[in-house]
Design a protein around this motif. Sequence first.
Motif, PDB file in Angstrom:
ATOM      1  N   LEU A  35     -26.551 -17.888  -1.415  1.00  0.00           N
ATOM      2  CA  LEU A  35     -25.664 -17.533  -0.308  1.00  0.00           C
ATOM      3  C   LEU A  35     -25.019 -16.193  -0.648  1.00  0.00           C
ATOM      4  CD1 LEU A  35     -24.289 -18.369   2.377  1.00  0.00           C
ATOM      5  CD2 LEU A  35     -22.497 -19.465   0.995  1.00  0.00           C
ATOM      6  N   GLN A  36     -25.017 -15.272   0.321  1.00  0.00           N
ATOM      7  CA  GLN A  36     -24.517 -13.924   0.074  1.00  0.00           C
ATOM      8  C   GLN A  36     -24.015 -13.281   1.363  1.00  0.00           C
ATOM      9  OE1 GLN A  36     -26.008 -10.868   1.333  1.00  0.00           O
ATOM     10  NE2 GLN A  36     -28.218 -11.052   1.108  1.00  0.00           N
ATOM     11  N   PRO A  37     -23.244 -12.194   1.325  1.00  0.00           N
ATOM     12  CA  PRO A  37     -22.688 -11.531   0.145  1.00  0.00           C
ATOM     13  C   PRO A  37     -21.200 -11.874   0.018  1.00  0.00           C
ATOM     14  CG  PRO A  37     -22.659 -10.001   1.992  1.00  0.00           C
ATOM     15  CD  PRO A  37     -23.103 -11.344   2.544  1.00  0.00           C
ATOM     16  N   PHE A  38     -20.814 -12.337  -1.140  1.00  0.00           N
ATOM     17  CA  PHE A  38     -19.411 -12.665  -1.391  1.00  0.00           C
ATOM     18  C   PHE A  38     -18.786 -11.464  -2.082  1.00  0.00           C
ATOM     19  CE2 PHE A  38     -15.917 -15.011  -3.535  1.00  0.00           C
ATOM     20  CZ  PHE A  38     -15.388 -15.642  -2.418  1.00  0.00           C
ATOM     21  N   GLY A  39     -17.965 -10.702  -1.359  1.00  0.00           N
ATOM     22  CA  GLY A  39     -17.448  -9.443  -1.885  1.00  0.00           C
ATOM     23  C   GLY A  39     -15.933  -9.387  -1.946  1.00  0.00           C
ATOM     24  N   GLY A  51     -27.723 -14.970   4.503  1.00  0.00           N
ATOM     25  CA  GLY A  51     -26.616 -14.059   4.725  1.00  0.00           C
ATOM     26  C   GLY A  51     -25.534 -14.731   5.544  1.00  0.00           C
ATOM     27  N   PHE A  52     -24.290 -14.580   5.116  1.00  0.00           N
ATOM     28  CA  PHE A  52     -23.181 -15.214   5.830  1.00  0.00           C
ATOM     29  C   PHE A  52     -23.125 -14.814   7.311  1.00  0.00           C
ATOM     30  CE2 PHE A  52     -18.752 -15.719   7.151  1.00  0.00           C
ATOM     31  CZ  PHE A  52     -18.515 -17.032   6.784  1.00  0.00           C
ATOM     32  N   PRO A  53     -23.400 -13.544   7.666  1.00  0.00           N
ATOM     33  CA  PRO A  53     -23.395 -13.211   9.100  1.00  0.00           C
ATOM     34  C   PRO A  53     -24.396 -14.028   9.907  1.00  0.00           C
ATOM     35  CG  PRO A  53     -23.322 -11.213   7.777  1.00  0.00           C
ATOM     36  CD  PRO A  53     -23.599 -12.339   6.832  1.00  0.00           C
ATOM     37  N   ASP A  83     -14.657 -17.198  11.121  1.00  0.00           N
ATOM     38  CA  ASP A  83     -15.371 -17.090   9.847  1.00  0.00           C
ATOM     39  C   ASP A  83     -14.685 -17.820   8.698  1.00  0.00           C
ATOM     40  OD1 ASP A  83     -13.240 -15.416   9.315  1.00  0.00           O
ATOM     41  OD2 ASP A  83     -14.441 -13.594   9.052  1.00  0.00           O
ATOM     42  N   HIS A  84     -13.541 -18.466   8.980  1.00  0.00           N
ATOM     43  CA  HIS A  84     -12.893 -19.315   7.985  1.00  0.00           C
ATOM     44  C   HIS A  84     -12.878 -20.785   8.422  1.00  0.00           C
ATOM     45  CE1 HIS A  84     -11.751 -15.660   6.030  1.00  0.00           C
ATOM     46  NE2 HIS A  84     -10.836 -16.207   5.266  1.00  0.00           N
TER      47      HIS A  84
END
Length: 348
Positions: free
Chosen positions: A89-93, A44-46, A62-63
């Motif tokens: 890798l997730q979540p790309f929303g 998870g990205f977080p 985060d960038h």
Amino acid sequence: MSLRPSLSTIPTCYATVSIGTPSDPLDTKLAAIASAGFQGIELGFPDLLNWARRYHGEEINDHDWTALSSAAEDVRSMCSAKKLKVVMLQPFGNFEGWAQGSKERGDAFERARGWVQIMRALGCDLLQVGSTDSPDINTSPEVLASDLRELADLLAENNFRLAYENWCWSTHAPDWKDVWALVQKVDRPNVGLCLDTFQTAGGEWADPTTESGLIEDVEGREALEKRFHDSLDSLSKTIPADKIYILQISDAYIPPKPLDRNPDESGLRPRGRWSSSLRPVPFDGGYLPVVDVTKAILKTGFRGWFSMEVFDGGPEGSNQDWVDLPGYTKKAMLSHQRLLNEAAETGI
């Protein structure tokens, strides 16, 4: 509990966002996941962002793709030491559908390039993309498919794949049929589906805004069941197994009181709010027909990654007291094994 031989080789995965909170150290989460016998993780990205801040000892944006990528290399090493594969890798929303020249579209493609850089560092070849839930997008199938095709081609340059998931509160693609239609329209060999027991049953069978917890726009429970199982039968006969890249698994609690049908102050629809904290592992207080969904997906011939992706705040949705992380992942593994055995009872 022993698995039936026909399903014993299905690989098991666990989403890092599904244990503890983003502030819990990722190495502690990985240890719990590995100790329960899971073979892989969805990162998870977080969790990556939190680990990057620990790894670098400072606040990370985060960038900040360079800092995030170096932290991702460390995550890759930690996973390798624990014999865990970084599956996705997730979540790309909120990627597709933005107007040409808009700041949202610019950010979406900047994020895409940044996440590709992170995936290279992780040694991960699969990106989960959730169907956009913003109300401000162009919902033309041609526009949506064009955006996803452009992302697919960016991923293909690195031999990466795109797993497209229907979020059951999405603006344009809440059901499996919707995302499957778009995947076919995109028509790229590296684009397939991320199916999810919650997203399927939670969108087509259940409704968190009713007293019963069920969709009530049909005449009676029997009609609801027939409609839902007709949809599952269609899924099992329509989607090729090789176009399913991963199956995410969770159940859902009936909300303690029906959720408001209107979006909240952030714009999140009721099924999105339900998703965030009322999703336990199967057989632990939920009510969705998770076994039925799983059977339908197995009938396609799919035998790929089964991944636990839960957001368990307890039946009230407010319990954030994660104490025994290894105990929870062990419970998740037992749930996984029971799910496969119950799904196999019809001889799949």
